[in-house]
Motif scaffolding. Structure first.
Motif, PDB file in Angstrom:
ATOM      1  N   ALA A   1      82.010 -22.379   7.112  1.00 46.69           N
ATOM      2  CA  ALA A   1      82.035 -23.805   6.793  1.00 46.69           C
ATOM      3  C   ALA A   1      82.260 -24.593   8.079  1.00 46.69           C
TER       4      ALA A   1
ATOM      5  N   HIS B   1      81.405 -32.037   5.299  1.00 49.35           N
ATOM      6  CA  HIS B   1      81.570 -30.603   5.055  1.00 49.35           C
ATOM      7  C   HIS B   1      80.214 -29.961   4.770  1.00 49.35           C
TER       8      HIS B   1
ATOM      9  N   GLU C   1      77.956 -25.752   4.884  1.00 49.09           N
ATOM     10  CA  GLU C   1      77.985 -24.300   5.032  1.00 49.09           C
ATOM     11  C   GLU C   1      76.786 -23.863   5.859  1.00 49.09           C
TER      12      GLU C   1
ATOM     13  N   GLY D   1      81.345 -27.180   0.553  1.00 51.76           N
ATOM     14  CA  GLY D   1      81.431 -26.199   1.629  1.00 51.76           C
ATOM     15  C   GLY D   1      82.446 -25.134   1.310  1.00 51.76           C
ATOM     16  N   HIS D   2      82.852 -24.409   2.333  1.00 52.31           N
ATOM     17  CA  HIS D   2      83.811 -23.313   2.241  1.00 52.31           C
ATOM     18  C   HIS D   2      83.410 -22.359   1.112  1.00 52.31           C
TER      19      HIS D   2
END
Length: 530
Positions: free
Chosen positions: A214, A222, A224, A261-262
């Motif tokens: 991320a 944000h 990925e 994200g993440h």
């Protein structure tokens, strides 16, 4: 005359085109009202951020970050990736982290009969991992590892070697029996260029090693990104189509869900690929503010042989999803009211920091939650007599019945909304010979008190709700509801108070700097989506 005819035809064609293609954004998919809704995002609503997932047969297990809340690292189970039931916590004993808790993003993996949870206790010890044979727990005490950065990931290669990598993209071999690092760290990538790289995960597919991370911070930017290499030691080359998931673009700008994200990727038992990730739902339009924290979402992934993963076609997601899913396996819905008649608190309930044995402040007795206040008020890293749960809905009502007859004027108890140490309280206290109820907003060094009302003897029903863009506070005695205050939710949003959590609602008691001797008795707690 001909010019007039051409102009008329042009206008008609433009009008016809607008009717055929009403979507003004060529980067976003037009809504199709004929599509069948298959599931809704978020699949785990409320502050369940930084999700990580693994599969064992037809069963899926997911864990998320938890920051200052205890028990920490909630663990979930599902059989369809959509319906999730919490089964435990990775951190459920104060002895596991006696210096305090501030859990960042975990990675959950399964290898040869053992589950592994690896994460960071930021500012309170660093990186560590836990093990368990049952993901519901109990989990082991931490095994600490000397790895720089945050958000570590474990990767089990086909040759039996195990590796660990963190946000600094330095790769190490590791001995999982001892936590000893077997190699010097090697820098294998520098990311895709976005700020605040975090949450790396390693995968192996079609002979390639993939490294996903991320970037961009956890706000609107944000995203990925992913890279790959022929060797686990790199160098890793980024996907030309990065980022593979993002809403900081024209395609995602109008989605209710932002800050995506993440992520973590999983191959389902039917061969399909899926991504779990977090994003936040906007509570206020522009500029966006959110109160629920970053929530766990799900999207389909197409990952062709020797190719790059593509998330939901264009790297964006919606609340209403219409893609094919695994066969649905719903879980039993929890009751909206907790009568506090069990021997222990349910998995939804949290404290801020682990409670200490030398300062007990709660007990369950006779179908009620009894709180004895501590001298401290609510804060992020200090002990406080607080029992709360995550908000999970943009519009909600939370209520409880409180019996509290303090003998001194320093003691207060009631319902509270809290985010990153800032809290809005609906409280009861003694004033002279009376008991009064009012709202107090604590915001940094500023406190605001609403009008007060005098209570009759006996219990009082307290209510906190979100209606539109406002939190509202009211109390009820003898069947009459009395509104006390309302405040715009922006003032308790993550954009305003900062950091990474969402708003909790719960019960609290405090001596406001002095010891307490009187119990606050909460007969029930009711939480409902509006």
């Amino acid at each position: 005359m001909k010019r007039h005819i051409l102009w008329l035809l042009l206008c008609c064609s433009l009008g016809l085109h607008a009717q055929i293609n009403p979507n003004p954004n060529p980067f976003a998919a037009a809504a199709n009202p004929g599509e069948q809704l298959t599931y809704r995002n978020p699949v785990i609503p409320g502050f369940y951020s930084d999700p990580t997932v693994c599969r064992v047969g037809n069963d899926y297990y997911l864990a998320t970050s938890s920051f200052e809340y205890f028990p920490g690292i909630p663990v979930f189970h599902s059989q369809d990736l959509i319906h999730w039931e919490q089964i435990g916590h990775g951190i459920d004993r104060p002895s596991q982290l006696p210096r305090g808790i501030n859990i960042f993003a975990p990675t959950l993996r399964y290898h040869k009969g053992t589950f592994y949870l690896i994460t960071t206790n930021t500012g309170q010890g660093g990186n560590f991992y836990l093990t368990a044979t049952n993901p519901a727990g109990p989990w082991s005490d931490p095994v600490w590892i000397d790895v720089p950065g945050i958000d570590p990931d474990l990767f089990f290669d086909e040759d039996g070697k195990t590796y660990v990598i963190s946000s600094e993209f330095k790769l190490f071999r590791i001995d999982l029996q001892s936590g000893e690092l077997l190699t010097e760290g090697k820098q294998v990538w520098y990311g895709n260029g976005g700020r605040y790289a975090e949450g790396p995960h390693l995968y192996k597919k079609d002979g390639f090693y993939y490294l996903m991370t991320a970037e961009g911070g956890t706000e609107e930017a944000h995203s990925e990104c992913i890279a790959r290499s022929n060797s686990i030691w790199g160098p890793y080359v980024g996907n030309p189509a990065n980022p593979i998931l993002a809403h900081a673009n024209a395609a995602g700008q109008n989605s209710l869900i932002q800050g995506v994200g993440h992520a973590d990727i999983i191959q389902a038992h039917d061969g399909s690929w899926w991504m779990v990730f977090h994003g936040y739902r906007k509570s206020v339009g522009y500029p966006a503010h959110h109160i629920l924290g970053r929530e766990t979402c799900l999207a389909p992934v197409v990952w062709p042989r020797n190719g790059w993963p593509v998330v939901n076609g264009n790297g964006t997601v919606t609340v209403a999803m219409s893609c094919p899913t695994l066969p649905l396996k719903p879980v039993v819905a929890k009751p909206t009211r907790d009568e506090f008649d069990a021997a222990t608190l349910g998995a939804d309930w949290n404290f801020i920091q682990p409670p200490t044995a030398d300062a007990p402040f709660f007990r369950l007795k006779d179908g009620a939650l009894h709180l004895t206040g501590l001298p401290q008020q609510i804060s992020t890293f200090g002990a406080s007599a607080f029992v709360g749960r995550r908000l999970q809905d943009l519009q909600f009502t939370a209520s409880s019945s409180l019996q509290f007859d303090p003998q001194t004027e320093n003691e207060t108890a009631g319902l509270t909304l809290v985010n990153n140490g800032q809290h809005f309280d609906l409280l009861v206290k003694k004033s002279g010979n009376d008991r009064i109820v009012y709202v107090e907003l604590h915001f940094g060094n500023i406190s605001y008190r609403s009008k007060t009302a005098t209570l009759k003897p006996g219990p009082v029903q307290l209510m906190v709700a979100c209606q539109g863009e406002d939190f509202t506070f009211a109390y009820t005695q003898d069947g009459f509801e009395v509104p006390l205050e309302k405040v715009n939710l922006r003032f308790l949003s993550s954009e305003t108070v900062g950091w990474f959590t969402g708003v909790y609602v719960g019960m609290y008691a405090t001596g406001n700097g002095q010891p307490c001797r009187d119990e606050a008795v909460f007969d029930y707690f009711d939480y409902q989506a509006n």
